[in-house]
Design a protein around this motif. Sequence first.
Motif, short mmCIF file in Angstrom:
data_model
loop_
_atom_site.label_atom_id
_atom_site.label_comp_id
_atom_site.label_asym_id
_atom_site.label_seq_id
_atom_site.Cartn_x
_atom_site.Cartn_y
_atom_site.Cartn_z
N GLY A 1 0.83 -1.20 0.00
CA GLY A 1 0.00 0.00 0.00
C GLY A 1 0.86 1.25 0.00
N GLU B 1 -1.30 10.70 6.97
CA GLU B 1 -1.66 9.38 7.48
C GLU B 1 -0.49 8.80 8.27
OE1 GLU B 1 -4.59 8.17 3.73
OE2 GLU B 1 -2.55 7.37 3.85
N HIS C 1 -2.53 -7.14 9.77
CA HIS C 1 -3.49 -6.05 9.60
C HIS C 1 -2.81 -4.73 9.99
CE1 HIS C 1 -7.29 -8.60 9.40
NE2 HIS C 1 -6.30 -9.46 9.55
N HIS D 1 -6.05 8.40 9.22
CA HIS D 1 -6.08 9.46 8.23
C HIS D 1 -6.65 10.72 8.88
CE1 HIS D 1 -6.76 11.19 4.10
NE2 HIS D 1 -7.66 11.89 4.78
N ILE E 1 -7.91 3.49 7.85
CA ILE E 1 -7.73 2.58 6.72
C ILE E 1 -7.17 1.27 7.27
CG2 ILE E 1 -6.49 2.16 4.55
CD1 ILE E 1 -6.29 5.25 4.30
N GLN E 2 -7.71 0.16 6.79
CA GLN E 2 -7.24 -1.16 7.22
C GLN E 2 -6.66 -1.89 6.02
OE1 GLN E 2 -10.28 -3.77 8.67
NE2 GLN E 2 -8.86 -5.12 9.74
N LEU E 3 -5.37 -2.25 6.11
CA LEU E 3 -4.73 -3.07 5.09
C LEU E 3 -4.62 -4.49 5.64
CD1 LEU E 3 -1.78 -0.73 3.96
CD2 LEU E 3 -4.03 -0.99 2.89
N HIS F 1 -3.15 -7.95 4.88
CA HIS F 1 -2.14 -8.57 4.03
C HIS F 1 -2.06 -10.06 4.34
CE1 HIS F 1 1.44 -9.17 1.68
NE2 HIS F 1 2.13 -9.58 2.75
N THR G 1 -3.20 -8.17 -0.75
CA THR G 1 -3.58 -7.19 0.27
C THR G 1 -4.94 -6.61 -0.06
OG1 THR G 1 -1.27 -6.61 0.67
CG2 THR G 1 -2.93 -5.07 1.47
N ARG H 1 -7.59 -3.56 0.93
CA ARG H 1 -7.65 -2.25 1.57
C ARG H 1 -9.10 -1.84 1.75
NH1 ARG H 1 -8.27 3.19 0.30
NH2 ARG H 1 -6.82 4.65 1.33
N ARG H 2 -9.43 -1.37 2.94
CA ARG H 2 -10.78 -0.87 3.16
C ARG H 2 -10.76 0.30 4.14
NH1 ARG H 2 -13.57 -5.96 6.34
NH2 ARG H 2 -12.30 -5.92 8.23
N VAL H 3 -11.72 1.17 3.96
CA VAL H 3 -11.85 2.36 4.79
C VAL H 3 -12.88 2.09 5.87
CG1 VAL H 3 -12.53 4.79 4.84
CG2 VAL H 3 -11.19 3.89 2.93
#
Length: 395
Positions: free
Chosen positions: A289, A295, A339, A344, A359-361, A363, A370, A372-374
């Motif tokens: 990411g 951030e 995770h 942000h 934001i959550q990555l 992996h 990976t 990605r979600r907000v």
Amino acid sequence: MNKYLFLPLAVLCICITGPAEARPRLPRLPSNLVNTQKIIKNIKIPKILSIRPNTLPPVIRHLAHTPKIAVKETALDLQAPIRATVLPLRETVSEFTGLAEPFTATSFVIEEEFEGEKQLWGVTAAHIARIMSAYPAVWLEDYAPFPVEFAAIGNAGMLDLALFQLPEEWPRSIPALKLAEQTPKPGEKTYSFGFFNDDFFLVPNRKVKEVTPTRLITSLEIETSNRGGACGSPILNTQGEVVGVHIGSSDSKQISFAVPAAEIKRMLQAYHNKGQSLQPLLFNGKKIGDLNVNESISRVLTVTDGYTTGDFVTYHYEKDVDYAHLETLSPDADPDEVHIIISHQMFSYTDKTDKDFFIQLIHNVASGETVRRVIPYLSYPYHKPGLGRPFPGKL
């Protein structure tokens, strides 16, 4: 007595009762900047029984007679120009409302050349910009307080820098500091200027202890109780160039933390690019990411067989964050998933569309993929490692 006390009345009373002095010059405000004096007219001020200079809120006295702040120490040849460019940054609204005694932080002036034109910028720490009221001001000798508006603010959890523009009407007698091209090495000596508990200080012999990808750590042989307001101070090399910006210090050890001067250039780049200047995030050499200037990585969780096996919070460990080696932050050596939780924050107070969120990555270590979600907020409490509880799937 009228329950509203307006600034013109206060200044008139000071002029009548106080010593006769030249009227302060107030630089013309930029058109997009809030006029603090207009706002003051709509603020309720506690009833004052006797209108005398010593009973008025401090900021009103400063508006009439901007004081010279005592210089506790001096540095030969360098003190005079640097003293002029290192400026006190204060909030204004709380002084008028009587809510609390405002604190003084530190800022300094730099010059940027962009598209053939030179622009002056004020620099301070992001956490200062975020905790101050909406109407801060810088204080110049021989001038009334100059209201400022933060145009670029980093995430206080990592890129702890904030910038405010200075207009063309800014006094040209105030010089700009130069940014160093090289980061100092461990063992080199630096020094700084700043406002400690409202007084202007030189801090000599700040020895560089450690240099990490995101932090510059120096000595700071000053008692903890006397450090208030130092954040935002420029840390200078022996040539008088800015190598870092002071953002905090250790309570238990006499060391301080600074953001390297190169990050100021990143903030300027983001300002000119609609708030974007991305830093790649690598885990075991694979990009998972990007991280923008507003951030920061707030925590790292590991999951194995659907259970939480580790939870690492980066607060107070910012110096250990290496964006090219996020695997060093993993609390579990061999997880199924990692995770990365990213905070942000608004990049500029002028952009009303930008909001604070997370934001959550997610992996997957085996597949290298990976997701990605907000997420609007983090739920508490988190599942603690070692309790055998399944990972909730979302935070």
